[in-house]
Design an enzyme around this catalytic site. Structure first.
Site, PDB file in Angstrom:
ATOM      1  N   ARG A 141      78.745  20.210   4.307  1.00 20.88           N
ATOM      2  CA  ARG A 141      77.842  20.213   5.443  1.00 20.88           C
ATOM      3  C   ARG A 141      76.589  20.985   5.051  1.00 20.88           C
ATOM      4  O   ARG A 141      76.674  22.150   4.676  1.00 20.88           O
ATOM      5  CB  ARG A 141      78.512  20.880   6.646  1.00 20.88           C
ATOM      6  CG  ARG A 141      77.564  21.063   7.802  1.00 20.88           C
ATOM      7  CD  ARG A 141      78.250  21.746   8.994  1.00 20.88           C
ATOM      8  NE  ARG A 141      77.270  21.981  10.028  1.00 20.88           N
ATOM      9  CZ  ARG A 141      77.042  23.165  10.588  1.00 20.88           C
ATOM     10  NH1 ARG A 141      77.751  24.220  10.244  1.00 20.88           N
ATOM     11  NH2 ARG A 141      76.116  23.293  11.509  1.00 20.88           N
ATOM     12  N   HIS A 186      68.932  23.656  11.511  1.00 20.11           N
ATOM     13  CA  HIS A 186      69.596  24.934  11.297  1.00 20.11           C
ATOM     14  C   HIS A 186      68.518  26.030  11.277  1.00 20.11           C
ATOM     15  O   HIS A 186      68.295  26.685  10.271  1.00 20.11           O
ATOM     16  CB  HIS A 186      70.423  24.907  10.004  1.00 20.11           C
ATOM     17  CG  HIS A 186      71.503  25.939   9.967  1.00 20.11           C
ATOM     18  ND1 HIS A 186      72.837  25.632   9.757  1.00 20.11           N
ATOM     19  CD2 HIS A 186      71.463  27.275  10.135  1.00 20.11           C
ATOM     20  CE1 HIS A 186      73.554  26.743   9.795  1.00 20.11           C
ATOM     21  NE2 HIS A 186      72.738  27.764  10.005  1.00 20.11           N
ATOM     22  N   GLU A 198      74.016  26.165  16.628  1.00 17.85           N
ATOM     23  CA  GLU A 198      74.046  27.457  17.307  1.00 17.85           C
ATOM     24  C   GLU A 198      72.822  27.744  18.179  1.00 17.85           C
ATOM     25  O   GLU A 198      72.090  28.719  17.940  1.00 17.85           O
ATOM     26  CB  GLU A 198      74.237  28.595  16.290  1.00 17.85           C
ATOM     27  CG  GLU A 198      75.504  28.445  15.457  1.00 17.85           C
ATOM     28  CD  GLU A 198      75.795  29.670  14.591  1.00 17.85           C
ATOM     29  OE1 GLU A 198      74.880  30.494  14.383  1.00 17.85           O
ATOM     30  OE2 GLU A 198      76.940  29.804  14.136  1.00 17.85           O
ATOM     31  N   ASN A 205      81.528  26.817  15.474  1.00 24.57           N
ATOM     32  CA  ASN A 205      81.511  27.852  14.440  1.00 24.57           C
ATOM     33  C   ASN A 205      82.241  29.047  15.035  1.00 24.57           C
ATOM     34  O   ASN A 205      81.803  29.608  16.036  1.00 24.57           O
ATOM     35  CB  ASN A 205      80.081  28.268  14.097  1.00 24.57           C
ATOM     36  CG  ASN A 205      79.288  27.132  13.468  1.00 24.57           C
ATOM     37  OD1 ASN A 205      79.851  26.125  13.040  1.00 24.57           O
ATOM     38  ND2 ASN A 205      77.979  27.295  13.402  1.00 24.57           N
ATOM     39  N   TYR A 260      83.943  32.842  14.304  1.00 25.76           N
ATOM     40  CA  TYR A 260      84.060  33.952  13.359  1.00 25.76           C
ATOM     41  C   TYR A 260      84.890  35.129  13.867  1.00 25.76           C
ATOM     42  O   TYR A 260      85.625  35.737  13.114  1.00 25.76           O
ATOM     43  CB  TYR A 260      82.670  34.477  12.976  1.00 25.76           C
ATOM     44  CG  TYR A 260      81.898  33.519  12.096  1.00 25.76           C
ATOM     45  CD1 TYR A 260      82.136  33.478  10.727  1.00 25.76           C
ATOM     46  CD2 TYR A 260      80.947  32.660  12.628  1.00 25.76           C
ATOM     47  CE1 TYR A 260      81.443  32.596   9.909  1.00 25.76           C
ATOM     48  CE2 TYR A 260      80.249  31.772  11.813  1.00 25.76           C
ATOM     49  CZ  TYR A 260      80.494  31.742  10.448  1.00 25.76           C
ATOM     50  OH  TYR A 260      79.815  30.875   9.642  1.00 25.76           O
ATOM     51  N   GLU A 290      82.159  25.864  10.923  1.00 26.22           N
ATOM     52  CA  GLU A 290      82.062  27.083  10.108  1.00 26.22           C
ATOM     53  C   GLU A 290      83.165  28.053  10.514  1.00 26.22           C
ATOM     54  O   GLU A 290      83.559  28.105  11.675  1.00 26.22           O
ATOM     55  CB  GLU A 290      80.725  27.811  10.315  1.00 26.22           C
ATOM     56  CG  GLU A 290      79.513  27.110   9.780  1.00 26.22           C
ATOM     57  CD  GLU A 290      78.224  27.841  10.153  1.00 26.22           C
ATOM     58  OE1 GLU A 290      78.246  29.085  10.302  1.00 26.22           O
ATOM     59  OE2 GLU A 290      77.205  27.167  10.320  1.00 26.22           O
TER      60      GLU A 290
END
Ligand SMILES: *[C@@H]1O[C@H](CO)[C@@H](O)[C@H](O)[C@H]1NC(C)=O
Ligand SMILES: *[C@@H]1O[C@H](CO)[C@@H](O)[C@H](O)[C@H]1NC(C)=O
Ligand SMILES: *[C@@H]1O[C@H](CO)[C@@H](O)[C@H](O)[C@H]1NC(C)=O
Ligand SMILES: *[C@@H]1O[C@H](CO)[C@@H](O)[C@H](O)[C@H]1NC(C)=O
Length: 450
Positions: free
Chosen positions: A105, A151, A197, A338, A340, A412
């Site tokens: 990606r 991005h 995001e 994504n 985390y 991600e």
């Protein structure tokens, strides 16, 4: 739970190689633990890895401008060289292949493809050539290309001309840019994402001002040249959402991509647990999820912002016209995620009404420990990341329950390399924390799809 596609950061790939060195209780988790159509890959973004920021006809992006104009705001770092992917992509793809990756990606640099930002001024042939070569090299190595349109790095020229995402003009320029991408690359790229995001873009870019475009209220951060932390984050997100929808319209019209391609937005929620058992903290968790996820997810699924935000923010939250709402509804073929980390959330009892800003609008505070001093998860070296693997399962289930089980692709997950220059190569390679982080997250992911 329909989770089909995992794209974590590079190091996850070691897992398949290193599986025998994992502790005994974790042995047995490997590719066969996931459905056959699961795709494992790596992810990156143009500004973070291409380098060559002024080569090949590329114009400065907002990140080039920000990092060069205010170097003290980016720790004196910029993207001029990065990992030099622009020149070394063939070798990097070889590494991906060695790691047995299924997909890569990456994001396209708008400023490399269309230097002025506007298609009518011309498409940069060298830019087209670079991305064509990259896509072809991936395919030749059996790696599926997955392209992100945005991005965080639009051409600075659009910022200078009309204020970028603060202006609705951006929606049409993004539409044109995306159409060029679909026409040029849609014959080989099947997997697309629009905006990566939006929450981080608008909060860091317009509320705290610590990332490009670096705007905020002066009282929030004196380094900001201009901005309004009470209104601009909502305006910029509004236009990001409409830009997403415009790109999806083009995607669905385009002959090259309409057949078997997929396109969606990528969001970056944390998982939240209440700081204490009080009803106030439990309510605060709902608000935290509403702003972290539903703010952008409700519009692309239902065509409007969540009621809770509309009520609370009044006219600081822009509204969609009937036509815009229709364009947004069902505009994501999948939800890109994504994930985390996680935090405890406490209700913030007092906010100064004279100083509204995005950060305090939800009246909540992020905490690392809860009321009985329990830490949310083990802490990585730098204290930035806490490993909260069960949060991944919980956020997937939250989406499943709230949005009627949409397809979710994890785009991600992972931890950065930590190297402050004092560690030896052996120490860096012995990254037990990271191996365990991936292992734990994959285990929770497996639980979520069972
Ligand atoms: C693309 O779509 C348009 C309109 O739907 C159609 O007129 C045209 O023939 C198509 N082109 C190709 C190459 O299929
Ligand atoms: C803090 O977290 C721990 C571990 O999840 C839990 O056992 C404890 O009840 C929590 N304390 C409060 C006040 O919620
Ligand atoms: C949502 O959009 C997709 C792609 O255009 C379409 O196949 C699907 O039927 C739509 N679903 C609804 C509920 O409109
Ligand atoms: C690797 O790191 C772990 C945990 O930090 C440590 O216990 C172990 O001794 C290290 N192994 C080597 C070979 O350095």
């Amino acid at each position: 739970m329909k989770v089909k596609f995992v794209i974590p950061l590079l190091i996850i790939l070691w897992l398949s190689k290193k599986i025998t060195s994992l502790p005994p209780e974790s042995r047995g988790l490997d590719r066969r633990s996931f459905p056959d159509n699961f795709v494992f890959g790596t992810a990156a973004s143009a500004f973070q890895y291409e380098g060559a920021t002024s080569e090949g006809g590329k114009s400065p992006s907002i990140w080039d401008y920000f990092s060069h104009t205010f170097p003290e705001r980016t720790n004196m770092q910029n993207g001029d060289v990065a990992v030099d992917f622009y020149h070394r992509y063939k070798n990097d793809i070889k590494l991906m292949k060695e790691l047995d990756m299924d997909a890569f990606r990456f994001s396209i640099s708008w400023a490399r493809l269309i230097p002025s930002g506007k298609v009518k001024d011309g498409v940069n042939k060298e830019g087209v050539k670079f991305y064509n070569a990259l896509i072809d090299e991936l395919i030749a190595n059996g790696i599926q290309p997955s392209m992100s349109l945005y991005h965080w790095d639009h051409p600075q020229a659009l910022e200078d001309e009309y204020g970028g995402f603060l202006s609705p003009q951006m929606i049409e320029d993004f539409r044109d840019f995306s159409r060029v991408c679909f026409e040029e690359f849609g014959d080989r790229v099947r997997m697309w994402t629009t905006i990566n995001e939006p929450y981080i873009i608008t909060v860091a870019g317009y509320d705290t001002g610590n990332k490009a475009v670096g705007r905020c209220s002066k009282w929030v951060n004196s380094q900001c040249q201009a901005g309004d932390s009470a209104t601009e984050p909502y305006i910029a997100s509004h236009h990001l959402l409409l830009a997403h929808a415009a790109a999806v319209q083009e995607f669905r019209k385009c002959n090259k991509t309409s057949q078997d391609g997929q396109i969606g937005i990528v969001l970056s929620p944390l998982w939240f647990e209440p700081y204490s058992t009080s009803p106030e903290d439990n309510e605060a968790v709902k608000r935290a999820l509403a702003i972290e996820l539903d703010w952008h997810l409700d519009p692309v699924i239902h065509g409007d912002y969540p009621e809770i935000l509309k009520k609370q923010l009044g006219n600081r939250l822009p509204s969609f016209t009937a036509e815009q709402s229709k364009m947004l509804k069902n505009s994501s073929d999948f939800i890109g995620l994504n994930y985390y980390t996680g935090r405890y959330i406490a209700h913030l009892p007092y906010v100064d009404p004279a100083r509204p800003r995005f950060n305090t609008d939800q009246q909540l505070e992020w905490r690392v420990t809860n009321h009985s001093n329990h830490q949310i998860g083990p802490e990585e070296d730098r204290g930035i990341l806490y490993s909260v693997p069960e949060g991944l399962r919980k956020v997937l289930n939250y989406i499943k329950d709230r949005y009627n089980n949409p397809t979710v692709y994890i785009k991600e997950n992972g931890i950065n390399d930590y190297d402050d220059g004092t560690k030896s190569r052996e120490e860096i390679l012995n990254d037990t924390f990271r191996i365990k982080y991936h292992e734990d997250h994959l285990q929770q992911l497996q639980k979520a799809i069972m």
